[in-house]
Design a protein around this motif. Structure first.
Motif, PDB file in Angstrom:
ATOM      1  N   ARG A   7       1.555   2.700 -21.358  1.00  0.00           N
ATOM      2  CA  ARG A   7       1.474   3.507 -20.130  1.00  0.00           C
ATOM      3  C   ARG A   7       0.495   4.663 -20.304  1.00  0.00           C
ATOM      4  O   ARG A   7      -0.298   4.959 -19.399  1.00  0.00           O
ATOM      5  CB  ARG A   7       2.853   4.059 -19.755  1.00  0.00           C
ATOM      6  N   ARG A   8       0.563   5.340 -21.434  1.00  0.00           N
ATOM      7  CA  ARG A   8      -0.359   6.454 -21.686  1.00  0.00           C
ATOM      8  C   ARG A   8      -1.803   5.965 -21.727  1.00  0.00           C
ATOM      9  O   ARG A   8      -2.712   6.634 -21.230  1.00  0.00           O
ATOM     10  CB  ARG A   8      -0.010   7.160 -22.995  1.00  0.00           C
ATOM     11  N   ASP A   9      -2.005   4.788 -22.303  1.00  0.00           N
ATOM     12  CA  ASP A   9      -3.345   4.228 -22.395  1.00  0.00           C
ATOM     13  C   ASP A   9      -3.905   3.883 -21.014  1.00  0.00           C
ATOM     14  O   ASP A   9      -5.113   3.952 -20.788  1.00  0.00           O
ATOM     15  CB  ASP A   9      -3.329   2.978 -23.283  1.00  0.00           C
ATOM     16  N   LEU A  10      -3.031   3.528 -20.089  1.00  0.00           N
ATOM     17  CA  LEU A  10      -3.463   3.214 -18.718  1.00  0.00           C
ATOM     18  C   LEU A  10      -3.931   4.451 -17.966  1.00  0.00           C
ATOM     19  O   LEU A  10      -4.671   4.350 -16.987  1.00  0.00           O
ATOM     20  CB  LEU A  10      -2.316   2.547 -17.954  1.00  0.00           C
ATOM     21  N   GLU A  17       2.201   4.118 -13.201  1.00  0.00           N
ATOM     22  CA  GLU A  17       3.297   4.682 -12.402  1.00  0.00           C
ATOM     23  C   GLU A  17       4.361   3.619 -12.128  1.00  0.00           C
ATOM     24  O   GLU A  17       5.561   3.880 -12.241  1.00  0.00           O
ATOM     25  CB  GLU A  17       2.757   5.230 -11.081  1.00  0.00           C
ATOM     26  N   THR A  18       3.931   2.411 -11.788  1.00  0.00           N
ATOM     27  CA  THR A  18       4.878   1.336 -11.493  1.00  0.00           C
ATOM     28  C   THR A  18       5.736   1.011 -12.708  1.00  0.00           C
ATOM     29  O   THR A  18       6.942   0.743 -12.580  1.00  0.00           O
ATOM     30  CB  THR A  18       4.114   0.070 -11.059  1.00  0.00           C
ATOM     31  N   MET A  19       5.128   1.077 -13.886  1.00  0.00           N
ATOM     32  CA  MET A  19       5.878   0.773 -15.103  1.00  0.00           C
ATOM     33  C   MET A  19       6.966   1.796 -15.398  1.00  0.00           C
ATOM     34  O   MET A  19       7.896   1.529 -16.160  1.00  0.00           O
ATOM     35  CB  MET A  19       4.920   0.667 -16.289  1.00  0.00           C
ATOM     36  N   SER A  59       9.586  -9.696  -7.958  1.00  0.00           N
ATOM     37  CA  SER A  59       9.761  -8.461  -8.732  1.00  0.00           C
ATOM     38  C   SER A  59       9.979  -8.775 -10.205  1.00  0.00           C
ATOM     39  O   SER A  59       9.448  -8.091 -11.082  1.00  0.00           O
ATOM     40  CB  SER A  59      10.949  -7.657  -8.186  1.00  0.00           C
ATOM     41  N   VAL A  60      10.774  -9.831 -10.485  1.00  0.00           N
ATOM     42  CA  VAL A  60      11.013 -10.230 -11.878  1.00  0.00           C
ATOM     43  C   VAL A  60       9.707 -10.690 -12.521  1.00  0.00           C
ATOM     44  O   VAL A  60       9.426 -10.386 -13.686  1.00  0.00           O
ATOM     45  CB  VAL A  60      12.079 -11.348 -11.946  1.00  0.00           C
ATOM     46  N   HIS A  61       8.901 -11.415 -11.757  1.00  0.00           N
ATOM     47  CA  HIS A  61       7.588 -11.856 -12.238  1.00  0.00           C
ATOM     48  C   HIS A  61       6.746 -10.647 -12.640  1.00  0.00           C
ATOM     49  O   HIS A  61       6.089 -10.647 -13.697  1.00  0.00           O
ATOM     50  CB  HIS A  61       6.887 -12.651 -11.134  1.00  0.00           C
ATOM     51  N   THR A  62       6.768  -9.598 -11.826  1.00  0.00           N
ATOM     52  CA  THR A  62       6.002  -8.381 -12.111  1.00  0.00           C
ATOM     53  C   THR A  62       6.541  -7.669 -13.339  1.00  0.00           C
ATOM     54  O   THR A  62       5.777  -7.227 -14.210  1.00  0.00           O
ATOM     55  CB  THR A  62       6.044  -7.434 -10.901  1.00  0.00           C
ATOM     56  N   GLU A  63       7.864  -7.538 -13.420  1.00  0.00           N
ATOM     57  CA  GLU A  63       8.484  -6.834 -14.552  1.00  0.00           C
ATOM     58  C   GLU A  63       8.128  -7.486 -15.885  1.00  0.00           C
ATOM     59  O   GLU A  63       7.715  -6.815 -16.839  1.00  0.00           O
ATOM     60  CB  GLU A  63       9.994  -6.801 -14.359  1.00  0.00           C
ATOM     61  N   LEU A  64       8.269  -8.805 -15.939  1.00  0.00           N
ATOM     62  CA  LEU A  64       7.935  -9.514 -17.177  1.00  0.00           C
ATOM     63  C   LEU A  64       6.424  -9.518 -17.423  1.00  0.00           C
ATOM     64  O   LEU A  64       5.977  -9.586 -18.574  1.00  0.00           O
ATOM     65  CB  LEU A  64       8.476 -10.944 -17.127  1.00  0.00           C
TER      66      LEU A  64
END
Length: 276
Positions: A7-10, A17-19, A59-64
């Motif tokens: 996340r910091r690298d992004l 933010e989404t993560m 949403s599960v697809h995005t999370e994984l």
């Protein structure tokens, strides 16, 4: 922790933010395991549990997907020896949803706050992404030439952002907003940049009785409106900020009025009978 490191690298990218939200569920399930302990069955169990709890397959697809990206980043930066295989449920076919110009007008009228109405108007008239619209400052709105520059100076935010003309309806809205402006940002509230219009947008959708509409629907609707009115795909691609028109073609060509018309003529056997 690898998740926080990625996340910091992004940096300031939207995914970071989404993560912050997706990480709550992902880390609760996978946090106790080392990367080399993550298995296909563990991924499947996560998907089953999340969907049993009412979370959508998308949403599960995005999370994984965020977990997969984290592992790939960690391997690339030599923080782990090898990224585990992260199995995801299939990405569902997106629902075809777009608004007519009348729907957009109703949505703008249903916005209680002026900055929400202006933001929606900008989203449709520029076909810009919400981040580009909220980043827009008055120095990039040229009233005399009638153009809006959605781009920022840094390379990261130039992708997918265009310089577009201002139509008459938007010009009137911008002139009104400019007279009342208290800050450098076009979309403002209390003299400050607006961080999010999601709540105000969803409330406007409710009052307008429009369902299944997201902020991205507005950009999609703008593209459909242009293509279905006969605007060439190359021009629509430029408007959308697509560097490769083939992306625009693959998504929107079916909305063009002449699309497949020649192919249909080839299949007209009635003409063949008449010629005999």
């Amino acid at each position: 922790m690898l998740w926080d490191g990625y996340r910091r690298d992004l940096g300031g990218k939207p995914t970071a933010e989404t993560m912050g939200y997706t990480g709550k569920a992902v880390l609760a399930h996978f946090g106790a395991y080392r990367p080399d302990q993550i298995t296909t069955e563990l991924c499947r169990a996560y998907a089953r549990d999340r969907m049993a709890a009412g979370i959508s397959q998308g949403s599960v697809h995005t999370e994984l997907g965020h977990l997969r990206s984290t592992m790939t980043w960690a391997e690339r930066n030599r923080l782990i020896e090898a990224a585990p295989h992260i199995e995801r449920p299939a990405k569902p076919t997106p629902k075809e949803r777009y608004l007519s110009k009348e729907d957009v007008a109703k949505l703008i009228e249903s916005a209680e706050a002026p900055h929400i109405a202006l933001a929606i108007h900008l989203l449709f008239a520029t076909a810009g992404r919400v981040g580009a619209v909220l980043d827009l400052t008055w120095d990039r709105v040229d009233m005399e030439r009638g153009t809006i520059n959605l781009r920022l100076a840094d390379a990261r935010t130039r992708k997918g952002r265009a310089i577009v003309p201002i139509n008459r309806g938007l010009m009137a809205a911008l002139q009104t907003a400019r007279e009342a402006a208290l800050s450098d940002h076009v979309v403002e509230w209390g003299g400050k940049r607006v961080a999010s219009i999601r709540k105000g947008f969803e409330a406007a959708c409710g009052r307008a009785k429009l369902t299944g509409v997201t902020l991205h629907t507005i950009r999609h609707s703008a593209a459909v409106a242009m293509v279905s009115s006969g605007i060439p795909i190359t021009q629509v691609a430029q408007y959308l900020g697509h560097s490769n028109p083939s992306v625009t073609y693959s998504t929107y060509a079916r909305f063009a009025p002449e699309h497949l018309a020649d192919a249909a003529e080839v299949l007209d056997f009635v003409k063949l009978r008449a010629a005999r």
